[in-house]
Design a protein around this motif. Structure first.
Motif, PDB file in Angstrom:
ATOM      1  N   UNK A  18       3.358   1.026 -10.407  1.00 59.65           N
ATOM      2  CA  UNK A  18       4.293   1.320  -9.316  1.00 59.65           C
ATOM      3  C   UNK A  18       4.565   0.108  -8.435  1.00 59.65           C
ATOM      4  N   UNK A  19       4.341  -1.088  -8.956  1.00 58.10           N
ATOM      5  CA  UNK A  19       4.496  -2.306  -8.156  1.00 58.10           C
ATOM      6  C   UNK A  19       3.757  -2.237  -6.817  1.00 58.10           C
ATOM      7  N   UNK A  51      -3.967   4.738  -0.319  1.00 58.69           N
ATOM      8  CA  UNK A  51      -4.791   3.934  -1.219  1.00 58.69           C
ATOM      9  C   UNK A  51      -4.265   2.514  -1.186  1.00 58.69           C
ATOM     10  N   UNK A  81       0.817  -1.219   0.000  1.00 55.46           N
ATOM     11  CA  UNK A  81       0.000   0.000   0.000  1.00 55.46           C
ATOM     12  C   UNK A  81       0.850   1.269   0.000  1.00 55.46           C
ATOM     13  N   UNK A  82       2.089   1.125   0.450  1.00 54.44           N
ATOM     14  CA  UNK A  82       2.985   2.283   0.458  1.00 54.44           C
ATOM     15  C   UNK A  82       3.135   2.873  -0.947  1.00 54.44           C
ATOM     16  N   UNK A  83       3.024   2.012  -1.963  1.00 56.98           N
ATOM     17  CA  UNK A  83       3.277   2.475  -3.333  1.00 56.98           C
ATOM     18  C   UNK A  83       2.028   2.631  -4.179  1.00 56.98           C
ATOM     19  N   UNK A  84       0.862   2.412  -3.579  1.00 58.54           N
ATOM     20  CA  UNK A  84      -0.353   2.544  -4.385  1.00 58.54           C
ATOM     21  C   UNK A  84      -0.697   4.006  -4.595  1.00 58.54           C
ATOM     22  N   UNK A  85      -0.945   4.363  -5.851  1.00 59.65           N
ATOM     23  CA  UNK A  85      -1.208   5.753  -6.213  1.00 59.65           C
ATOM     24  C   UNK A  85      -2.693   6.054  -6.279  1.00 59.65           C
TER      25      UNK A  85
END
Ligand code: SF4
Ligand code: SF4
Ligand code: SF4
Ligand code: SF4
Lengths: 147, 501
Positions: A139-140, A56, A8-12
């Motif tokens: 964004x993986x 997100x 979730x850290x990388x979800x845009x």
């Protein structure tokens, strides 16, 4: 088994995964043919978090080891296959939506026709073969791996 | 008073047949160009806000978008091109200095493109890099040491500290502040994996990145932001920044907007207040002063780290380099006039400085003539576009190249040249958390590593073609170069013959 995991850290919150899911399960050969028809499909992955939120993440079926949906299905429509993928048999589903109520992730939902439930089978039930949402996440933020 | 409307240079074009209305473009454009219009029931775009960063084009799942050069034009005028006219209008409206970012985009010659590389035929055979060893390792630092022996007559190790690079490429200075945390992390991790170095720029070093210290070059610039004992000791080398190719002769200006909590802590300056680096170092007015700073830094780090002095390529760069070589510096970095920046006054970026190819050739020549070439290594930057530019730079006399523009392009940058606005849609030149997030350092690192690997393979191919099997043998080997379409003066300055000679 290989599952979809969320970073979730990388979800845009871009929602691309939802559209890629829709396309994968639409049976269409070109994505742009979804034009004007997006309301005919419901993605099996859902991005949580309103636009403008800081956080997100995209949620789809976890393929739980002791899947409560499978246990609760009154018609035997839900099952776990040899690989561990939780599958739904549309022909057996009677549309009671008990599974929709019990899934702790909200990962199973009524299909657009309202007559049966639908859920993610990791794109093994369409021509993609591998999760199309993961393939197109920029964004993986979702990954398909063994853990 | 209403401002005069300046038509946008580029237009966003959406193919209505392809657009499925997913609104990904709308969510991804920090400039708020795209919007779903309820009344019309379709997506619309306001091209006047578009900076042409191509984020939406890359993200659109149906490839429905393109950005085209607008065909709106003033009366065609060779003397007053649209850009020049618009700049006058902009300044008449604001009264301000024009700001730009990234490198000089004007039509000055690119000398690398007018230099051709040799290959072996018949007499000295080429080498196949896939079958035979091909050495790309480079050591940067002073090499001219006195040979000393101990009482038993054994050689004493008197070699000053060196930087060991597995390939003659490093990531040049980009500060945390001008670029994001995730961009910084990508560079640091890539440098570690590649066995090369990245450079903190003048923004200090975030404590999270101390662990990459052995692949870090820390900068000491005129603002002295974030410089303290630990900072110097953590690094592999220290770079004194005297100038930058994109803006020689002027300092830096990081807008307060980009000074977040973390940036403020790392730079040791107040939050939200513009960070100004002065044009000169206020303690350096001569080579002797520079020498003092070099030795202060060496003293502070117990003579264990090489000191780099970075200068912009300017008219008398050869004489300046000679002074630097004598001042105790281990490495000279020369930054050409096409080098990038997070923000620079447009006039300076586009009109000040000289091409790095010419500067390099002259510096190398001068240091050789004076017999001091071995007392420094030379690193050049300022628009190294490809591995062939690296090969040409080394043959012109460089020990290694600095890349930054190509590196940020690997991270997603599309050279929209709007870094100074702080709203980089690719998560690179911004501190806005929602935008920074767009650059996942796992992916960024991977792409940087790929780029440098690819270039290294190509460098080996080109060296092999010349029958050369080590970077050492290529360095300063100008016989491997020929000019095309260059005049006598240019050839003389570059120290190369014309093709066919
Ligand atoms: S595509 Fe990836 S980044 Fe975009 S919403 Fe889905 S999981 Fe998040
Ligand atoms: S639908 Fe829900 S309960 Fe069933 S396996 Fe998937 S996540 Fe688990
Ligand atoms: S991203 Fe592409 S398909 Fe989606 S709304 Fe924008 S133009 Fe249309
Ligand atoms: S600013 Fe970038 S993301 Fe926005 S419309 Fe222009 S090209 Fe697309």
């Amino acid at each position: 088994m290989k599952r979809i995991y969320v970073n979730e850290e990388w979800c845009l919150g871009c929602h691309l995964c939802e559209y890629e899911c829709m396309f994968a399960n639409s049976g269409l050969d070109e994505m742009f043919k979804l034009k004007g028809r997006t309301n005919e499909f419901i993605p099996r992955i859902k991005v949580e978090g309103e636009d403008g939120n800081d956080i997100h993440f995209a949620v789809n079926c976890r393929h739980c080891t002791n899947a409560i949906c499978v246990k609760s299905c009154i018609a035997g429509a839900l099952s776990k296959d040899g690989e561990g993928v939780v599958r739904i048999d549309r022909d057996k589903c009677v549309g009671c939506f008990t599974c929709v109520l019990v899934c702790p992730f909200g990962a199973i939902m009524p299909a657009p026709d309202g007559k049966a439930a639908q859920k993610c089978a990791l794109c093994t039930d369409n021509i993609m073969g591998e999760p199309n949402c993961v393939k197109h996440c920029p964004n993986n933020a979702i990954v398909f791996e063994e853990r | 008073m209403m401002n005069m409307f300046i038509p946008p240079e580029y237009e966003v074009v959406r193919n209505a047949d392809l657009c499925i209305g997913c609104r990904v473009c709308e969510r991804q454009c920090a400039n708020e160009v795209h919007k779903y219009d309820k009344d019309l029931g379709k997506m619309i775009a306001d091209s006047t806000k578009c900076v042409n960063c191509h984020r939406c084009v890359c993200m659109c799942p149906t490839h429905a978008l393109k950005i085209v050069k607008s065909d709106d034009t003033y009366k065609l005028n060779y003397n007053w091109p649209v850009r020049a006219m618009n700049e006058v209008y902009r300044q008449a409206a604001t009264g301000g200095v024009l700001l730009s970012s990234m490198g000089n985009p004007t039509e000055n010659p690119i000398y690398f493109n007018k230099i051709l590389v040799n290959a072996s035929q018949v007499t000295n055979p080429p080498i196949d890099p896939l079958r035979e060893p091909m050495e790309t390792t480079v050591y940067l630092g002073k090499k001219d040491v006195e040979i000393k022996r101990d009482a038993q007559g054994r050689l004493k190790d008197t070699l000053p500290p060196q930087l060991r690079l597995t390939t003659p490429i490093m990531f040049s200075a980009m500060s945390y502040g001008s670029i994001s945390y995730n961009a910084h992390e990508s560079l640091a991790r890539a440098a570690e994996e590649l066995g090369i170095f990245y450079n903190t720029g003048e923004g200090g070093l975030h404590t999270d990145f101390y662990k990459y210290g052995k692949n870090t070059i820390v900068q000491v610039a005129s603002g002295r932001f974030g410089v303290h004992e630990q900072y110097l000791k953590t690094a592999a080398a220290i770079e004194i920044k005297m100038g930058q190719g994109a803006k020689p002769g002027i300092g830096g200006h990081l807008p307060g907007m980009k000074i977040s909590d973390d940036v403020s802590k790392t730079r040791m300056i107040p939050k939200g207040v513009d960070a100004i680096s002065p044009a000169p170092h206020h303690d350096i007015y001569s080579i002797e002063d520079l020498r003092q700073l070099i030795y202060s830094l060496k003293e502070a780090t117990a003579y264990t780290k090489p000191v780099i002095v970075k200068v912009a390529a300017v008219h008398n760069v050869a004489a300046i380099a000679s002074g630097i070589a004598r001042s105790g510096a281990d490495i000279i970095a020369i930054d050409g006039f096409r080098g990038g920046t997070g923000a620079a006054p447009t006039r300076i970026r586009d009109n000040v400085g000289i091409p790095v190819e010419l500067a390099l050739a002259q510096v190398d020549e001068r240091l050789r003539q004076e017999g001091i070439r071995d007392s420094v290594s030379i690193v050049v930057g300022g628009s190294i576009h490809s591995s062939s530019d690296v090969v040409k730079a080394i043959a012109l006399g460089a020990d290694a190249c600095y890349i930054a523009t190509a590196a940020v392009m690997a991270l997603g940058c599309h050279l929209c040249r709007s870094c100074h606005a702080g709203k980089c849609n690719w998560g690179i030149a911004t501190q806005r958390p929602d935008l920074v997030k767009r650059l996942n350092p796992d992916m960024g690192k991977e792409r940087l590593v790929n780029l440098v690997h690819a270039w290294t393979h190509e460098i080996q191919e080109m060296m092999g073609g010349m029958g050369i099997n080590s970077i050492e043998a290529l360095r300063g080997n100008r016989l491997m170069l020929r000019g095309v379409g260059l005049n006598e003066t240019e050839l003389r300055i570059l120290g190369i013959k014309h093709a066919g000679e």
